[in-house]
Design an enzyme around this catalytic site. Structure first.
Site, mmCIF file in Angstrom:
data_model
loop_
_atom_site.group_PDB
_atom_site.id
_atom_site.type_symbol
_atom_site.label_atom_id
_atom_site.label_comp_id
_atom_site.label_asym_id
_atom_site.label_seq_id
_atom_site.Cartn_x
_atom_site.Cartn_y
_atom_site.Cartn_z
ATOM 1 N N GLY A 1 -33.647 -65.589 -48.989
ATOM 2 C CA GLY A 1 -32.404 -66.204 -48.531
ATOM 3 C C GLY A 1 -31.577 -66.700 -49.698
ATOM 4 O O GLY A 1 -31.826 -66.340 -50.849
ATOM 5 N N ASN A 2 -30.575 -67.508 -49.391
ATOM 6 C CA ASN A 2 -29.760 -68.101 -50.449
ATOM 7 C C ASN A 2 -29.404 -69.529 -50.055
ATOM 8 O O ASN A 2 -29.733 -69.972 -48.958
ATOM 9 C CB ASN A 2 -28.518 -67.245 -50.721
ATOM 10 C CG ASN A 2 -27.636 -67.125 -49.502
ATOM 11 O OD1 ASN A 2 -27.061 -68.115 -49.045
ATOM 12 N ND2 ASN A 2 -27.547 -65.929 -48.936
ATOM 13 N N ARG A 3 -28.738 -70.245 -50.969
ATOM 14 C CA ARG A 3 -28.551 -71.682 -50.766
ATOM 15 C C ARG A 3 -27.279 -72.035 -49.986
ATOM 16 O O ARG A 3 -26.944 -73.205 -49.861
ATOM 17 C CB ARG A 3 -28.542 -72.383 -52.131
ATOM 18 C CG ARG A 3 -29.903 -72.362 -52.809
ATOM 19 C CD ARG A 3 -29.811 -72.944 -54.215
ATOM 20 N NE ARG A 3 -29.263 -74.289 -54.211
ATOM 21 C CZ ARG A 3 -28.572 -74.808 -55.220
ATOM 22 N NH1 ARG A 3 -28.324 -74.093 -56.300
ATOM 23 N NH2 ARG A 3 -28.114 -76.036 -55.157
#
Ligand SMILES: Cc1cc2nc3c(=O)[nH]c(=O)nc-3n(C[C@H](O)[C@H](O)[C@H](O)COP(=O)(O)O)c2cc1C
Length: 412
Positions: A210-212
């Site tokens: 995923g990413n932030r």
């Protein structure tokens, strides 16, 4: 305002009662046109009592008043909720074998459809093609959203909440001269679809890449667009912040789901890709949780490139204003803008909002600094809380749409 509420025959027909009630309480003159199937799901007395008007699905009732065209001709707005796969197909092909069909064909009023059906039905190429055809011809499609379906199953296909459908429909016909309760009316009558959040690519049932991204910027944009009078659909990927009231939320998880949701809601007047989408997905997603024994000491994940959603939307939907976002880690301002301009050209979007991100910069609800680019270079800059930056971006978008309308550009 005179509003025709069409109801077709899905389980969600009972929710139409809530929409009718809301419209009547807001002072509108509501005329309900159910299909024959809808009347097997919800009773005529309920619809007549709530709408305070007679209800029929019969083309041959009250012939003296030419009801089959009169309702449509006099309507200021038509909202169909739920819109079944069958009714969507009939509308896409101009069929008029019932009162809902004749009413819609006899009308020049804005048409809003809130599809509801099982995920398998919604994803059928025929249904998608019919929805796209109606959207291209000017209908506004609100939802569907992901959630609990009729049975124990859940997925994309649930009807958007009645209050969100009503809010989106009323925003379409908002009187530009009316004093806006919140914000301006710069996007009154416009449909805006915004993606927000960060996609997740599953590795196995419990892990993902995923990413932030929290979704804060996209959500702020949705709020600002709503306040500017637009009918807003928010395609939210794993949002960490609540979606604003009065926008239709479509929840997705992966990049493929996000792409599908954006395609399903295009064309709109404005498409904004503010979500952080994964460039790659994992090959061979495991059905069971991968163990250390299976993976060994230095496991390798093989990745496959995801399609470029922004470039795809920009290519296929020339009648929209397509706005992309680029989060870059470039420290130097000139280099940042240089990268942004190259990206804008590569993607073919109309506008690109460039912002700097880093370990302590850009994510969550902190302040942000952005530059808005078009093919000629930087056309606006904004700095501050995401809510105020979002309002400035929406202003730039509204100005661009007004300009394109004046010059006839973007009407291809
Ligand atoms: C219990 C039940 C639930 C249904 N739910 C849906 C639905 O949510 N969406 C849909 O497209 N069709 C649904 N259908 C099928 C439609 O009722 C059927 O296609 C019908 O011909 C639709 O007619 P209409 O579009 O004229 O209302 C359902 C049928 C049944 C029996």
């Amino acid at each position: 305002m005179r509003v025709v509420v069409g109801i077709s025959g899905g389980i969600a027909a009972y929710k139409a009662a809530l929409a009718i009630r809301e419209l009547v309480l807001a002072g509108h003159d509501v005329h309900v046109v159910p299909t024959a199937s809808a009347l097997r799901f919800i009773g005529r007395p309920t619809l007549e009592a709530l709408s305070r008007n007679p209800v029929t699905d019969e083309v041959f009732d009250d012939v003296a008043s030419v009801r089959h065209v009169a309702l449509g001709q006099r309507a200021d707005l038509i909202v169909v909720l739920p819109a079944t796969a069958n009714t969507i197909a009939k509308l896409a092909h101009g069929l008029a074998d019932d009162l809902l069909g004749t009413t819609i064909l006899a009308s020049r009023a804005p048409l809003v459809l809130a599809p509801a059906m099982h995920t398998e039905m919604w994803e059928q190429a025929a249904v998608q093609a019919n929805v796209r055809l109606l959207a291209e011809r000017g209908a506004t499609i609100v939802g569907p959203v992901a959630g609990q379906l009729t049975g124990a199953d859940s997925g994309l296909g649930r009807m958007a909440e009645p209050a969100d459908v009503v809010a989106a429909a009323l925003a379409l016909v908002a009187d530009p001269a009316a004093p806006g309760a919140a914000g301006t009316d710069a996007l009154a009558g416009r449909s805006v679809v915004i993606s927000a959040g960060g996609t997740r690519e599953p590795i196995d049932p419990v892990r993902f890449l995923g990413n932030r991204s929290s979704g804060a910027m996209g959500v702020a944009l949705a709020e600002a667009a709503r306040d500017a009078g637009a009918a807003v659909t928010l395609v939210g990927a794993n949002l960490h912040v609540p979606a604003p009231d009065g926008v239709a939320l479509v929840e997705v998880e992966t990049t493929a789901q996000l792409a599908e949701a954006m395609e399903a809601h295009a064309p709109a007047d404005v498409l904004v890709m503010a979500a952080a989408v994964a460039d790659y997905r994992v090959d061979g997603v495991s059905d069971g949780k991968r163990s250390k024994e299976e993976w060994g000491e230095a496991p390798t994940l093989t990745l496959t490139q995801n399609p470029d959603i922004l470039a795809g939307l920009a290519q296929r939907a020339r009648q929209n204003l397509v706005v992309g976002f680029a989060a870059e880690t470039e420290a130097d301002d000139t280099a940042l803008i240089h990268r942004g301009r190259a990206k804008l050209a590569r993607k073919g979007a109309d506008l690109l909002v460039v912002n700097r991100v880093g370990h302590d910069e850009g994510f969550g609800s902190v302040a942000t600094r952005v530059s808005v680019l078009d093919a000629s270079g930087v056309i606006a800059e904004a700095h501050g809380a995401k809510a105020s930056v979002a309002r400035e971006i929406i202003e730039v978008i509204a100005t661009r749409i007004a300009r394109d309308q004046r010059t006839g550009e973007g009407e291809a």
